[in-house]
Design a protein around this motif. Structure first.
Motif, PDB file in Angstrom:
ATOM      1  N   VAL A 245       0.820  -1.216   0.000  1.00  0.00           N
ATOM      2  CA  VAL A 245       0.000   0.000   0.000  1.00  0.00           C
ATOM      3  C   VAL A 245       0.851   1.262   0.000  1.00  0.00           C
ATOM      4  CG1 VAL A 245      -1.971  -1.133   1.090  1.00  0.00           C
ATOM      5  CG2 VAL A 245      -0.228  -0.057   2.525  1.00  0.00           C
ATOM      6  N   THR A 246       2.128   1.166  -0.334  1.00  0.00           N
ATOM      7  CA  THR A 246       2.979   2.354  -0.319  1.00  0.00           C
ATOM      8  C   THR A 246       2.532   3.353  -1.396  1.00  0.00           C
ATOM      9  OG1 THR A 246       4.571   1.266  -1.785  1.00  0.00           O
ATOM     10  CG2 THR A 246       4.991   1.143   0.579  1.00  0.00           C
ATOM     11  N   SER A 247       2.789   4.633  -1.115  1.00  0.00           N
ATOM     12  CA  SER A 247       2.450   5.693  -2.061  1.00  0.00           C
ATOM     13  C   SER A 247       3.558   5.913  -3.094  1.00  0.00           C
ATOM     14  CB  SER A 247       2.181   6.993  -1.311  1.00  0.00           C
ATOM     15  OG  SER A 247       1.045   6.868  -0.478  1.00  0.00           O
ATOM     16  N   VAL A 248       4.824   5.815  -2.646  1.00  0.00           N
ATOM     17  CA  VAL A 248       5.941   6.057  -3.565  1.00  0.00           C
ATOM     18  C   VAL A 248       6.991   4.949  -3.540  1.00  0.00           C
ATOM     19  CG1 VAL A 248       5.720   8.579  -3.618  1.00  0.00           C
ATOM     20  CG2 VAL A 248       7.087   7.517  -1.812  1.00  0.00           C
ATOM     21  N   TYR A 249       7.221   4.324  -2.408  1.00  0.00           N
ATOM     22  CA  TYR A 249       8.329   3.379  -2.287  1.00  0.00           C
ATOM     23  C   TYR A 249       8.164   2.222  -3.275  1.00  0.00           C
ATOM     24  CZ  TYR A 249      11.974   0.416  -0.497  1.00  0.00           C
ATOM     25  OH  TYR A 249      13.105  -0.347  -0.419  1.00  0.00           O
ATOM     26  N   ASP A 250       9.231   1.957  -4.041  1.00  0.00           N
ATOM     27  CA  ASP A 250       9.290   0.861  -5.011  1.00  0.00           C
ATOM     28  C   ASP A 250       8.218   1.001  -6.097  1.00  0.00           C
ATOM     29  OD1 ASP A 250      10.341  -1.412  -6.137  1.00  0.00           O
ATOM     30  OD2 ASP A 250       9.161  -2.796  -4.910  1.00  0.00           O
ATOM     31  N   ARG A 251       7.838   2.259  -6.411  1.00  0.00           N
ATOM     32  CA  ARG A 251       6.808   2.485  -7.429  1.00  0.00           C
ATOM     33  C   ARG A 251       7.341   3.344  -8.582  1.00  0.00           C
ATOM     34  NH1 ARG A 251       2.346   5.118  -6.591  1.00  0.00           N
ATOM     35  NH2 ARG A 251       1.228   3.793  -8.093  1.00  0.00           N
ATOM     36  N   GLU A 252       8.644   3.298  -8.829  1.00  0.00           N
ATOM     37  CA  GLU A 252       9.222   4.116  -9.893  1.00  0.00           C
ATOM     38  C   GLU A 252       8.512   3.865 -11.216  1.00  0.00           C
ATOM     39  OE1 GLU A 252      13.506   5.149 -12.046  1.00  0.00           O
ATOM     40  OE2 GLU A 252      13.293   3.342 -10.810  1.00  0.00           O
ATOM     41  N   GLY A 253       8.130   4.976 -11.879  1.00  0.00           N
ATOM     42  CA  GLY A 253       7.475   4.891 -13.174  1.00  0.00           C
ATOM     43  C   GLY A 253       5.969   4.720 -13.096  1.00  0.00           C
ATOM     44  N   GLN A 254       5.459   4.341 -11.954  1.00  0.00           N
ATOM     45  CA  GLN A 254       4.015   4.186 -11.792  1.00  0.00           C
ATOM     46  C   GLN A 254       3.388   5.546 -11.476  1.00  0.00           C
ATOM     47  OE1 GLN A 254       2.757   0.816  -9.311  1.00  0.00           O
ATOM     48  NE2 GLN A 254       4.865   0.050  -9.381  1.00  0.00           N
ATOM     49  N   PRO A 255       2.105   5.732 -11.775  1.00  0.00           N
ATOM     50  CA  PRO A 255       1.481   7.036 -11.542  1.00  0.00           C
ATOM     51  C   PRO A 255       1.317   7.345 -10.064  1.00  0.00           C
ATOM     52  CG  PRO A 255      -0.143   5.438 -12.294  1.00  0.00           C
ATOM     53  CD  PRO A 255       1.195   4.784 -12.437  1.00  0.00           C
ATOM     54  N   CYS A 256       1.575   8.599  -9.709  1.00  0.00           N
ATOM     55  CA  CYS A 256       1.356   9.061  -8.343  1.00  0.00           C
ATOM     56  C   CYS A 256      -0.121   8.899  -7.996  1.00  0.00           C
ATOM     57  CB  CYS A 256       1.783  10.523  -8.218  1.00  0.00           C
ATOM     58  SG  CYS A 256       1.387  11.279  -6.627  1.00  0.00           S
ATOM     59  N   ARG A 257      -0.377   8.447  -6.783  1.00  0.00           N
ATOM     60  CA  ARG A 257      -1.766   8.239  -6.361  1.00  0.00           C
ATOM     61  C   ARG A 257      -2.499   9.569  -6.151  1.00  0.00           C
ATOM     62  NH1 ARG A 257      -1.623   2.742  -5.390  1.00  0.00           N
ATOM     63  NH2 ARG A 257       0.241   1.908  -4.342  1.00  0.00           N
ATOM     64  N   ARG A 258      -1.758  10.679  -6.104  1.00  0.00           N
ATOM     65  CA  ARG A 258      -2.388  11.995  -5.952  1.00  0.00           C
ATOM     66  C   ARG A 258      -2.538  12.728  -7.285  1.00  0.00           C
ATOM     67  NH1 ARG A 258       0.969  14.626  -0.924  1.00  0.00           N
ATOM     68  NH2 ARG A 258       0.170  13.302   0.759  1.00  0.00           N
ATOM     69  N   CYS A 259      -1.413  12.847  -8.027  1.00  0.00           N
ATOM     70  CA  CYS A 259      -1.414  13.729  -9.209  1.00  0.00           C
ATOM     71  C   CYS A 259      -1.221  12.990 -10.526  1.00  0.00           C
ATOM     72  CB  CYS A 259      -0.340  14.800  -9.060  1.00  0.00           C
ATOM     73  SG  CYS A 259       1.353  14.165  -9.248  1.00  0.00           S
ATOM     74  N   SER A 260      -0.965  11.698 -10.464  1.00  0.00           N
ATOM     75  CA  SER A 260      -0.810  10.830 -11.646  1.00  0.00           C
ATOM     76  C   SER A 260       0.513  10.999 -12.392  1.00  0.00           C
ATOM     77  CB  SER A 260      -1.968  11.031 -12.643  1.00  0.00           C
ATOM     78  OG  SER A 260      -3.197  10.677 -12.042  1.00  0.00           O
ATOM     79  N   ARG A 261       1.401  11.894 -11.926  1.00  0.00           N
ATOM     80  CA  ARG A 261       2.721  11.976 -12.547  1.00  0.00           C
ATOM     81  C   ARG A 261       3.535  10.741 -12.185  1.00  0.00           C
ATOM     82  NH1 ARG A 261       5.211  18.005 -11.959  1.00  0.00           N
ATOM     83  NH2 ARG A 261       6.899  16.897 -13.049  1.00  0.00           N
ATOM     84  N   PRO A 262       4.470  10.319 -13.031  1.00  0.00           N
ATOM     85  CA  PRO A 262       5.260   9.115 -12.725  1.00  0.00           C
ATOM     86  C   PRO A 262       6.133   9.315 -11.478  1.00  0.00           C
ATOM     87  CG  PRO A 262       5.445   9.701 -15.044  1.00  0.00           C
ATOM     88  CD  PRO A 262       4.790  10.859 -14.366  1.00  0.00           C
ATOM     89  N   ILE A 263       6.149   8.318 -10.629  1.00  0.00           N
ATOM     90  CA  ILE A 263       7.034   8.336  -9.461  1.00  0.00           C
ATOM     91  C   ILE A 263       8.477   8.228  -9.935  1.00  0.00           C
ATOM     92  CG2 ILE A 263       7.701   7.096  -7.354  1.00  0.00           C
ATOM     93  CD1 ILE A 263       5.009   8.572  -7.187  1.00  0.00           C
ATOM     94  N   LYS A 264       9.344   9.018  -9.333  1.00  0.00           N
ATOM     95  CA  LYS A 264      10.753   9.020  -9.679  1.00  0.00           C
ATOM     96  C   LYS A 264      11.577   8.347  -8.582  1.00  0.00           C
ATOM     97  CE  LYS A 264      10.724  13.146 -12.595  1.00  0.00           C
ATOM     98  NZ  LYS A 264      11.395  14.449 -12.861  1.00  0.00           N
ATOM     99  N   ALA A 265      12.821   8.009  -8.927  1.00  0.00           N
ATOM    100  CA  ALA A 265      13.739   7.395  -7.970  1.00  0.00           C
ATOM    101  C   ALA A 265      15.117   8.011  -8.130  1.00  0.00           C
ATOM    102  CB  ALA A 265      13.814   5.886  -8.175  1.00  0.00           C
ATOM    103  N   LEU A 266      15.832   8.093  -7.038  1.00  0.00           N
ATOM    104  CA  LEU A 266      17.223   8.554  -7.055  1.00  0.00           C
ATOM    105  C   LEU A 266      17.979   7.830  -5.947  1.00  0.00           C
ATOM    106  CD1 LEU A 266      17.618  10.671  -4.433  1.00  0.00           C
ATOM    107  CD2 LEU A 266      16.280  12.153  -5.915  1.00  0.00           C
ATOM    108  N   ARG A 267      19.308   7.934  -6.029  1.00  0.00           N
ATOM    109  CA  ARG A 267      20.149   7.328  -5.003  1.00  0.00           C
ATOM    110  C   ARG A 267      20.608   8.404  -4.042  1.00  0.00           C
ATOM    111  NH1 ARG A 267      20.307   1.837  -4.370  1.00  0.00           N
ATOM    112  NH2 ARG A 267      22.509   1.818  -3.828  1.00  0.00           N
ATOM    113  N   GLN A 268      20.447   8.136  -2.747  1.00  0.00           N
ATOM    114  CA  GLN A 268      20.994   8.994  -1.698  1.00  0.00           C
ATOM    115  C   GLN A 268      21.862   8.113  -0.817  1.00  0.00           C
ATOM    116  OE1 GLN A 268      17.040  10.818  -0.457  1.00  0.00           O
ATOM    117  NE2 GLN A 268      18.334  12.649  -0.406  1.00  0.00           N
TER     118      GLN A 268
END
Length: 281
Positions: A245-268
């Motif tokens: 049920v995560t909103s962003v974690y491990d969802r790179e490329g999938q649509p945001c549950r709020r705004c539908s933009r693709p979820i992004k990922a980066l390395r920190q």
């Protein structure tokens, strides 16, 4: 966009450790230790050679959690357990044969055993004879997320004048203890804060929002029994469900549950961060 590689190996964090604690309390508190069987003492720090002698015949008075550590309280000391990268504690019948990586059994008078399985052996099982909170592994820990002292003002004061990225900051155990990688990404999304924003540039108002977002995220994770990406199961052998049920974690490329933009990922550092560029500033 090039995919952000990440290793889904999960270090048990606050929700997983607290879920484990809650599962152990009704089956261990008030019980007496009959014996301790150490099959492999080579954990991150060696299991004490005299652990069986210290625990044999002792009653489990309470089981507490401090950050990602479990404390089993006995009349004359404490057993400190850390699950490391891949450890798990489960209750099993005392006669169940040990499997690979089943390193320690704590046998109870109920004919059950608390079994520590740790494939990578980064965990710990140590004896503390004095005051637990003064132990070297515990005394530098920050405030607990559900403690009344954990507020936006507390975070704002610690962040003043610093340039560190906010995700690193809230994962620092000396600032707030128990906020792991999954929950940091989720809390920052809930608060609408970009994970790379320098902490010194976050207003008190936004810190208040983030402090509540951390509590809400961890509460949801606890309700779901934590997260299972690979190894983690609860003390009763059940996997966590929060990863579903995560909103962003491990969802790179999938649509945001709020705004539908693709979820992004980066390395920190050595960890993957997931975020929405539209919802987080």
């Amino acid at each position: 966009m090039q995919a952000c590689p990440y290793n889904p190996l999960q270090m048990p964090e606050l929700p997983e450790v607290e879920t484990t604690r809650r599962g152990l309390v009704p089956r261990m508190v008030g019980r007496t230790i009959q014996d301790v069987v150490v099959r492999d003492a080579r954990l991150r720090w060696p299991v004490p050679r005299d652990l069986a002698r210290r625990l044999r015949g002792a009653e489990v008075v309470a089981i507490r959690r401090r950050g990602k550590y479990l404390l089993f309280d006995f009349p004359k000391g404490h057993l400190l357990v850390h699950l490391g990268m891949s450890g798990r504690l489960t209750m099993v019948p005392e006669d169940r044969p040990a499997k690979l990586h089943d390193h320690v059994d704590v046998r109870l008078d109920s004919h059950e055993s608390l079994r520590l399985n740790d494939p990578r052996r980064f965990g710990a099982m140590l004896w503390i004879g004095g005051e637990a909170e003064k132990h070297a592994l515990l005394r530098g820990l920050g405030v607990e997320p559900f403690d009344p002292a954990f507020t936006g003002a507390h975070l704002h004061a610690l962040a003043r004048g610093r340039r560190v990225a906010v995700k690193h900051f809230i994962m620092n155990a000396s600032v707030v203890t128990g906020v792991g990688n999954i929950y940091a990404s989720e809390a920052l999304f809930r608060a609408g804060i970009h994970p790379t924003r320098p902490v010194g540039r976050i207003s008190l108002e936004r810190w208040n929002v983030l402090a509540q977002a951390i509590r809400d995220t961890l509460s949801r994770a606890l309700d779901a029994g934590g997260s299972t990406l690979r190894d983690y199961v609860s003390a009763t052998g059940e996997p966590g469900q929060f990863q579903n049920v995560t909103s962003v974690y491990d969802r790179e490329g999938q649509p945001c549950r709020r705004c539908s933009r693709p979820i992004k990922a980066l390395r920190q550092g050595q960890r993957s961060t997931f975020y929405c560029a539209g919802c987080q500033r």
